[in-house]
Design an enzyme around this catalytic site. Structure first.
Site, PDB file in Angstrom:
ATOM      1  N   GLU A   1      33.004  80.869  41.955  1.00 47.39           N
ATOM      2  CA  GLU A   1      33.948  81.768  42.670  1.00 47.39           C
ATOM      3  C   GLU A   1      33.436  83.022  42.857  1.00 47.39           C
ATOM      4  OE1 GLU A   1      37.405  81.502  40.194  1.00 47.39           O
ATOM      5  OE2 GLU A   1      38.039  79.735  41.483  1.00 47.39           O
TER       6      GLU A   1
ATOM      7  N   GLU B   1      37.804  71.958  40.912  1.00 47.36           N
ATOM      8  CA  GLU B   1      38.899  72.563  40.216  1.00 47.36           C
ATOM      9  C   GLU B   1      40.190  72.100  40.869  1.00 47.36           C
ATOM     10  OE1 GLU B   1      38.686  76.645  38.572  1.00 47.36           O
ATOM     11  OE2 GLU B   1      36.537  76.500  38.357  1.00 47.36           O
TER      12      GLU B   1
HETATM   13  C1  BGP Z   1      39.752  79.294  38.064  1.00 49.11           C
HETATM   14  C2  BGP Z   1      38.438  79.536  37.169  1.00 49.11           C
HETATM   15  C3  BGP Z   1      38.515  78.535  36.138  1.00 49.11           C
HETATM   16  C4  BGP Z   1      40.103  78.440  35.679  1.00 49.11           C
HETATM   17  C5  BGP Z   1      41.104  78.320  36.670  1.00 49.11           C
HETATM   18  C6  BGP Z   1      42.511  78.298  36.300  1.00 49.11           C
HETATM   19  O1  BGP Z   1      39.529  80.722  38.893  1.00 49.11           O
HETATM   20  O2  BGP Z   1      37.411  79.053  37.838  1.00 49.11           O
HETATM   21  O3  BGP Z   1      37.783  79.209  34.770  1.00 49.11           O
HETATM   22  O4  BGP Z   1      40.317  79.192  34.602  1.00 49.11           O
HETATM   23  O5  BGP Z   1      40.888  79.212  37.548  1.00 49.11           O
HETATM   24  O6  BGP Z   1      43.071  79.593  36.272  1.00 49.11           O
HETATM   25  P1  BGP Z   1      43.716  80.073  34.691  1.00 49.11           P
HETATM   26  O7  BGP Z   1      42.830  79.462  33.603  1.00 49.11           O
HETATM   27  O8  BGP Z   1      43.860  81.584  34.793  1.00 49.11           O
HETATM   28  O9  BGP Z   1      45.039  79.159  34.585  1.00 49.11           O
END
Ligand code: BGP
Length: 491
Positions: free
Chosen positions: A191, A386
């Site tokens: 990202e 993801e």
């Molecule tokens: C994305 C990241 C991940 C993960 C995900 C979920 O942006 O690449 O690392 O963390 O978000 O977000 P969060 O962990 O804040 O719920």
């Protein structure tokens, strides 16, 4: 009814990131990373991303003075470092074809600029990859997932410094050479666009270190260095590992106009372009005109070296990977509309969709819309790396964990993916859920925001046995993989 299933060889799996999962923040010669210096703010509203992500040089210096792991959750993660054999055996039990993970830069070059790599760090990932291959699980490795060494923040000004391109490509050369026979699927930066939302986490940038500068310009300069580094990493990977595939990784925002009012539709289109410009740069190998127009209108000047444009153009990525969690509505600011949050961003709430406990709206159709948009735009293979539901899972009296809500979330999103493949002609390589085993939340640093098929017995403060427990979704996903998706349509 004909049996519906995913294409043969579809790479089913799950995703993690070293800084949120490994723990062992100083074991095996590892250096300190930006994640190790980010203190949890459990007293701050989880939806207030600005405050959650805010950090100063003083905060970092304070973090460096303490060994505390209670309020620095990413120092402990889920302790994958010491549980990797057990964890990988659980993934194999589910029938994983693929496992997304990242290599912590600070485990290989503790300070980022060390003259030699840390052999103990290299050996750790050798053991992990060997364990994965023992079960026929293909690693999908992110080279940079929010974990630059803190030394590069304090002594190089993070990715704002052009020297990071050289230091990063040295790291890439080291890991591609070491793991050339073990890893064929790579992602460069997780990202890159998130540099705007959390410049410290993604780019090692702290605003108070750039007095008198336009910090937005600092961020885009740092992003330019990452674009060049990403292209060079693609070049290096192809040269060292013939047949390897390198992908970019985009935060896939999916915005709907709140109404058919042209102003809402126009604003939505602008927001979507504000998302695509980063993957455009890595797929087309050049800055899209509207990003250049944005720089011009905001007086942002990016310093390029001769050859940068040629490098970006010559080494575009092979596939496009992305994160998708939820969708949001865009409208001209007006009274009476409710806000909704999602992955470090705030927009308007869609009245037709339910929300998670953290306010992220649940929209399986949005994943199909995203897949069609991205495939139409790039005509390159896609990879969902993801997707998942953060929720407060509860261990019942009898020791079971009934996360039927997560099964429902995945079932809808998996069917949407298959529709995109079968009805919309999308070329989808695979799917890695976020996160296959509970780990520390990136934005809130909570363990209680659980995503896994496997529960980890640790609370927000690190209290617990760190024992692993299968949730209800564990057996459900195992069946989905065993039937290559056909079980989704069983009564
Ligand atoms: C994305 C990241 C991940 C993960 C995900 C979920 O942006 O690449 O690392 O963390 O978000 O977000 P969060 O962990 O804040 O719920």
């Amino acid at each position: 009814m004909t049996r519906r299933e995913f294409p043969k060889g579809f790479l089913w799996g799950g995703a993690t990131a070293a800084n949120q999962f490994e723990g062992a923040w100083k074991d095996g010669g590892k250096g300190i990373s930006v994640a190790d210096c980010a203190r949890a703010k459990f007293d701050i509203d989880v939806k207030d991303y600005k405050k959650q992500n805010a950090i100063t040089t003083e905060d970092v210096l304070k973090a460096l003075e303490t060994e505390d792991t209670v309020y620095y959750p990413k120092r402990r993660g889920s302790d994958f470092y010491h549980h990797y054999k057990e964890d990988i055996a659980l993934l194999a039990e589910m029938g994983f074809k693929c496992f997304r993970m990242s290599i912590a830069w600070s485990r290989i070059f503790p300070n980022g600029d060390d003259s030699q790599p840390n052999e103990e760090g290299l050996a750790f990932y050798d053991r992990v990859f060997d364990e994965l291959h023992k079960y026929g699980i293909e690693p999908l490795v992110t080279m940079s997932h929010y974990e630059p060494p803190i030394n590069l923040v304090l002594n190089y000004d993070g990715w704002y410094s052009r020297e990071l391109i050289t230091l990063f490509t040295r790291f890439v050369e080291t890991i591609c050479t070491r793991y050339r026979d073990k890893v064929k699927y790579w992602l460069t930066f997780n990202e890159i666009d998130s540099m705007i939302r959390h410049p410290y986490t993604t780019g090692g940038l702290i605003e108070d270190r750039f007095p008198g500068k336009n910090f937005e310009e600092v961020i885009f300069q740092a992003m330019h260095h990452q674009f060049v580094a990403s292209a060079l990493a693609t070049k290096i990977c192809h040269e060292i590992i013939p047949g390897s595939m390198v992908g970019c990784m985009l935060t896939k925002r999916t915005y709907y106009p709140y109404s058919c009012k042209p102003e809402d539709v126009l604003l939505t289109q602008q927001n979507m372009r504000g998302t695509y410009c980063y993957s455009d740069a890595q797929v087309f190998g050049e800055y899209p005109s509207y990003l250049l127009a944005r720089f011009k209108n905001k007086g942002i000047n990016i310093v390029k070296e001769p050859g940068d444009d040629a490098i970006m153009k010559q080494y575009p990525v092979d596939f496009v990977s992305f994160s998708y969690y939820s969708s949001q509505c865009i409208a001209e600011p007006r009274e009476g509309l409710e806000h909704a949050v999602g992955n470090n961003s705030t927009a308007y709430k869609n009245p037709y969709l339910p929300s998670s406990e953290w306010g992220w709206q649940i929209d399986p159709i949005g994943l199909r819309i995203s897949l069609v948009d991205l495939y139409d735009r790039y005509r390159k293979p896609l990879f969902v790396v993801e997707n998942g539901l953060g929720a407060k899972d509860v261990v019942k009296e009898d020791g079971t964990i009934d996360d039927q809500y997560r099964i429902d979330y995945f079932s809808g999103h998996f069917k949407a993916m298959l529709d995109a493949i079968e009805y919309d002609g999308v070329d989808l390589m695979g799917y890695t859920s976020w996160a296959c085993i509970d780990l520390v939340s990136e934005s809130t640093k909570q363990m209680s925001k659980r995503y896994g098929f496997v529960y980890v017995d640790s609370d927000d403060y690190g209290k617990g046995t760190f024992k692993r427990k299968r949730k209800k979704s564990f057996g459900w996903y195992k069946k989905v993989i065993a039937t290559n998706g056909a079980s989704l349509f069983e009564a």
